[in-house]
Enzyme design. Structure first.
Site, short mmCIF file in Angstrom:
data_model
loop_
_atom_site.label_atom_id
_atom_site.label_comp_id
_atom_site.label_asym_id
_atom_site.label_seq_id
_atom_site.Cartn_x
_atom_site.Cartn_y
_atom_site.Cartn_z
N LYS A 16 106.95 59.41 8.52
CA LYS A 16 105.27 58.97 8.95
C LYS A 16 104.86 58.23 9.95
CE LYS A 16 107.58 55.03 5.67
NZ LYS A 16 107.35 54.99 4.23
N TYR A 56 96.20 31.79 29.48
CA TYR A 56 95.05 31.14 27.89
C TYR A 56 95.83 30.17 27.19
CZ TYR A 56 92.50 34.99 28.49
OH TYR A 56 91.49 36.44 28.90
C1 LIG Z 1 109.45 54.98 3.95
C2 LIG Z 1 109.91 55.46 2.80
C3 LIG Z 1 111.51 55.46 3.31
C4 LIG Z 1 111.86 55.72 3.82
O1 LIG Z 1 112.81 54.11 3.72
P1 LIG Z 1 113.37 53.86 5.16
O2 LIG Z 1 113.49 52.24 4.46
O3 LIG Z 1 113.02 54.00 6.61
O4 LIG Z 1 114.66 54.56 5.45
C5 LIG Z 1 111.82 55.93 1.78
N1 LIG Z 1 111.23 56.61 0.51
C6 LIG Z 1 109.72 56.06 0.57
C7 LIG Z 1 109.66 55.99 -0.47
C8 LIG Z 1 109.38 55.48 1.84
O5 LIG Z 1 107.65 55.26 1.57
#
Ligand SMILES: *Cc1c(COP(=O)(O)O)cnc(C)c1O
Length: 399
Positions: free
Chosen positions: A38, A279
């Site tokens: 994702k 800045y």
């Molecule tokens: C993002 C996510 C993962 C992956 O988690 P990591 O800690 O990056 O391995 C697994 N399950 C769900 C539901 C997630 O949202």
């Protein structure tokens, strides 16, 4: 992409993704590895990372959004893609059409999906697989355990749907305290009870899944038919506790970092002691110093507060502090007195913001510690203005 002129880029080592996937696969044992890609592969780039993970042994992908799955389908990736949240009703047709695996946790979700299957029609591979999510304590999304039996029955009542799995998500799998461990056990117990109730009601649950990266490494009881690994694929341990476990308990040399954030010095000045660059004129130079300008800023994901937080960059293999606050497009780096510590700095020299140079390394986790956040946020924060340059080779898996 058009021509690139600005010397700033994120280098993505897909060979390291492949290595990390293979390592996670060996830890996961007989569980299927689902690569969580994702948010543009945690900021690493959508498609190359997915291909590399598949070539390292992942068989599934997972994303947050239908849009993110469509990008992979359009790149020709045909493996199952799990949607980690229930798609909005207006995304159900696309979900079915693209043969994605939706997560569902409301009766309205099951209904919307059933309608989509009706209107999209045959997509060639039999019933649409659905994964039901149950909330066991994370309290983000998911059905109440008490509603799961009814939901499972609703799914099995629609001939064109098939219940593929029931799953949940752990809230503190990366923790090392006793209360964290107890809460994880409680979540697992609630989960197993909810799944048992569904089966007792006569609906078969072919698969379950629970583990994220942390649980895959640290909670063997959470490794079910599938594990959902994100951050570890990118070579970053989810927490210090998990990093220690990985360092001790794995047959290989651990995770390899995938991303390095690099640029080149674009401008140099020598400034008098007491001058206050950037800045707000926040910090006087302690002595007459060479100050290097590097053309990346907070618009690229370098948080403005990295200056207050004591951030460094590497030039010539030497750690150098920021000389003033981060600006939108540029940072200023205190390279010390001419002829001082380390090699002299020139325009065009490579600057490492995250990654290794010589014997020095700055990790995403170091930024995160300084900034009071986690490496996930640092990596996802590297902006779209920074081109991702893929290096390494993983062959042609995932076509
Ligand atoms: C993002 C996510 C993962 C992956 O988690 P990591 O800690 O990056 O391995 C697994 N399950 C769900 C539901 C997630 O949202």
């Amino acid at each position: 992409m058009g021509d690139r002129f600005r010397p700033a880029w994120a280098q993505i080592d897909v060979g390291a993704v492949r290595h990390n996937a293979a390592l996670l696969g060996s830890i996961a044992g007989t569980s299927t590895l689902c690569a969580v890609v994702k948010a543009d592969g945690y900021g690493h780039g959508a498609v190359p990372v997915a291909r590399a993970a598949l070539s390292g042994g992942a068989l599934w992908l997972a994303v947050a959004l239908v849009e993110e799955a469509v990008v992979r389908r359009e790149a020709g990736i045909e493996v199952p893609i799990l949607l980690l949240s229930e798609p909005p009703p207006n995304a159900m047709n696309e979900t079915v059409h693209r043969r994605l695996v939706p997560t569902v946790y409301t009766p309205a979700g099951v209904e919307a999906l059933a309608r989509a299957v009706d209107s999209v029609g045959e997509v060639g591979r039999g019933p649409v697989e659905v994964h039901l999510k149950v909330d066991t304590g994370m309290h983000r999304v998911g059905a109440d355990a008490s509603d799961l039996v009814e939901l499972a029955n609703r799914v099995s009542a629609v001939p064109q749907l098939r219940l593929g799995a029931v799953w949940t998500h752990l809230a503190v799998a990366d923790g090392s305290t006793e209360p964290d461990r107890e809460f994880t056990e409680l979540q697992l117990a609630r989960f197993d009870r909810a799944v048992a109730e569904v089966e007792a009601d006569g609906v078969r649950v072919p698969w379950t899944h629970v583990a994220n990266s942390a649980a895959t490494v640290a909670v063997p009881a959470s490794r079910r038919q599938l594990v959902r690994c994100g951050i570890s694929l990118y070579g970053v341990a989810p927490s210090v506790a998990i990093a220690e476990l990985l360092a001790h308990g794995t047959p290989d040399n651990g995770l390899l970092p995938v991303l390095s954030f690099r640029a080149q010095v674009s401008f140099l000045r020598e400034l008098e002691r007491g001058e206050r660059p950037s800045y707000g004129r926040r910090r006087p130079l302690p002595e007459r110093s060479v100050v290097a300008t590097v053309p990346v800023g907070y618009a690229d994901g370098l948080p403005r507060r990295l200056f207050d937080a004591g951030g460094h960059v590497l030039i010539g293999g030497v750690r150098r502090p920021l000389a003033g606050v981060v600006t939108m497009d540029q940072i200023l780096v205190d390279c010390g007195p001419r002829g001082g510590e380390g090699a002299p700095v020139s325009v065009g020299d490579e600057v490492v913001l995250i990654g290794r140079q010589g014997n020095e390394e700055i990790t995403a986790s170091e930024w995160a510690d300084r900034l009071g956040t986690i490496a996930y946020e640092v990596l996802c924060g590297i902006g779209p203005r920074v081109p991702r340059v893929v290096v390494g080779d993983v062959g042609h898996a995932g076509q």
